[in-house]
Design a protein around this motif. Sequence first.
Motif, PDB file in Angstrom:
ATOM      1  N   LYS A  11       0.830  -1.213   0.000  1.00 41.65           N
ATOM      2  CA  LYS A  11       0.000   0.000   0.000  1.00 41.65           C
ATOM      3  C   LYS A  11       0.860   1.256   0.000  1.00 41.65           C
ATOM      4  O   LYS A  11       2.041   1.196   0.325  1.00 41.65           O
ATOM      5  N   ARG A  69      -0.883   5.606   3.391  1.00 43.15           N
ATOM      6  CA  ARG A  69      -1.875   4.726   4.007  1.00 43.15           C
ATOM      7  C   ARG A  69      -1.319   4.065   5.275  1.00 43.15           C
ATOM      8  O   ARG A  69      -2.027   3.900   6.259  1.00 43.15           O
ATOM      9  N   HIS A  70      -0.034   3.692   5.237  1.00 39.98           N
ATOM     10  CA  HIS A  70       0.597   3.129   6.447  1.00 39.98           C
ATOM     11  C   HIS A  70       0.471   4.137   7.586  1.00 39.98           C
ATOM     12  O   HIS A  70       0.123   3.799   8.711  1.00 39.98           O
ATOM     13  N   GLU A  98      -3.170   4.715   8.851  1.00 40.01           N
ATOM     14  CA  GLU A  98      -3.678   3.565   9.614  1.00 40.01           C
ATOM     15  C   GLU A  98      -3.145   3.558  11.043  1.00 40.01           C
ATOM     16  O   GLU A  98      -3.859   3.222  11.987  1.00 40.01           O
ATOM     17  N   THR A 145      -6.043   3.861  13.986  1.00 42.16           N
ATOM     18  CA  THR A 145      -6.256   2.702  14.869  1.00 42.16           C
ATOM     19  C   THR A 145      -5.771   2.955  16.291  1.00 42.16           C
ATOM     20  O   THR A 145      -5.924   2.098  17.152  1.00 42.16           O
ATOM     21  N   SER A 191      -6.452   6.379   0.320  1.00 40.01           N
ATOM     22  CA  SER A 191      -7.145   6.317   1.613  1.00 40.01           C
ATOM     23  C   SER A 191      -8.493   5.603   1.507  1.00 40.01           C
ATOM     24  O   SER A 191      -9.273   5.615   2.457  1.00 40.01           O
ATOM     25  N   LEU A 249     -10.833   3.991   4.391  1.00 38.77           N
ATOM     26  CA  LEU A 249     -10.444   4.411   5.739  1.00 38.77           C
ATOM     27  C   LEU A 249     -11.453   5.433   6.263  1.00 38.77           C
ATOM     28  O   LEU A 249     -11.999   6.231   5.493  1.00 38.77           O
TER      29      LEU A 249
END
Length: 387
Positions: free
Chosen positions: A30, A34-35, A38, A42, A65, A68
């Motif tokens: 990805k 995005r890493h 996330e 989270t 994204s 998400l």
Amino acid sequence: MKVMAVIVAAGSGLRAGGEKPKQYQMLGDKPVLRHTLEAFITHPLIAKVITVIGEGHDALFHEASMGLELSAPVTGGASRQESCRLGIEACVNDSPDAVLIHDAARPFISHNVITAVIEKLRDAAAVIPALAVADTIKQARDGIIGKTLDRSALFYVQTPQGFHFDKIRAAYRNAVEKKLSALTDDASVAEASGIAVHIVPGDEKNHKLTTMEDIRKANRDLGEKTQLTDIRVGSGMDFHVFEKGKSLWLCGVEIPHTHKLKGHSDADVALHALTDAILGTIGEGDIGTHFPPSDPHWKNARSKIFVTKARELLEAKGGVIANVDITILAEAPKVSPHLVAMKAALSEMLGITLDRIAIKATTTEKMGAIGRKEGMAAMATVTVRLP
Ligand code: CTP
Ligand code: MG
């Protein structure tokens, strides 16, 4: 304490170059951004995430994204400082108590570092993660050292940098009023307003992706760690008898001898065992399945092509060879003078470094057919990693 996160992703990644800005380039399966997103989405102590993106990057952001839970992104400015200011202003309606500002280009941020910054914000208005400097650092002008700095007072600074919301918002406004620009981190903006900035331990892994090599290396590390986890072992064994001759082939190297090995191909007993071992890791039959001795095509063939074919079948499945361990059983010729050349040949054939290759030889103490010099044998063990 209500904590929000501002992820600044509005840069153009000029130093990294490439087809798209670095935060949209792939890291594993990805995009970099995005890493990063996330990690914050989270985290249980983060109430909301605001992303600051570059002008014209809407489609890239949408793609990166997708799926998400994020609010609409905010458009950034010409400098990191300006992008951060715009991100902070976009938080006002949610009235957070604190805000964490983080570089999109630091995708390896851990929950532990985020938590450490937030915990420290309970009794400090400004908190940054930092690492002690390990190297000696000197000040120089025109190539001449002026002085050596006191290393114990120096730190590498990372993000996320956390602040009490009203304080950092006021500090950014103050920077605009005083026309302070080119401040490369948020703590500098806080410092310019006289806010005491506290340090919590950073994390070596939380480094910033700046150059294309940084991205390549991160992908290599990730591939090594998380993707190729299907570890398999294969073994192979082969025997050939001697006949009168001048030389024999072993591990792709021609060795002068009173005999040669009898076989359809060059009869390289070690490479045949190795081919079977590689095929064994992927359940692809054995050397005879792929290269039938009945096929005249393989007459006098260099056995290197068998190994190469097995390697190709493995690589077609996304596999890599972790190590190769070969044992040669022979009363003669002496193998040790040729070990260096043999290892070099295998390294080239398999595309792996010398430290991943072992070749050992033993006699059978004159026992049995090999002991009577009727022929020789080889055993190979191969470890591979697959996705
Ligand atoms: N950033 C930003 N707005 C800018 C410049 C930078 O939001 N006008 C963000 C980047 O997207 C990055 C972080 O700030 O996540 C750190 O900046 P840097 O590593 O310098 O990224 P770039 O400015 O994109 O790269 P370069 O300086 O090589 O062009
Ligand atoms: Mg930059």
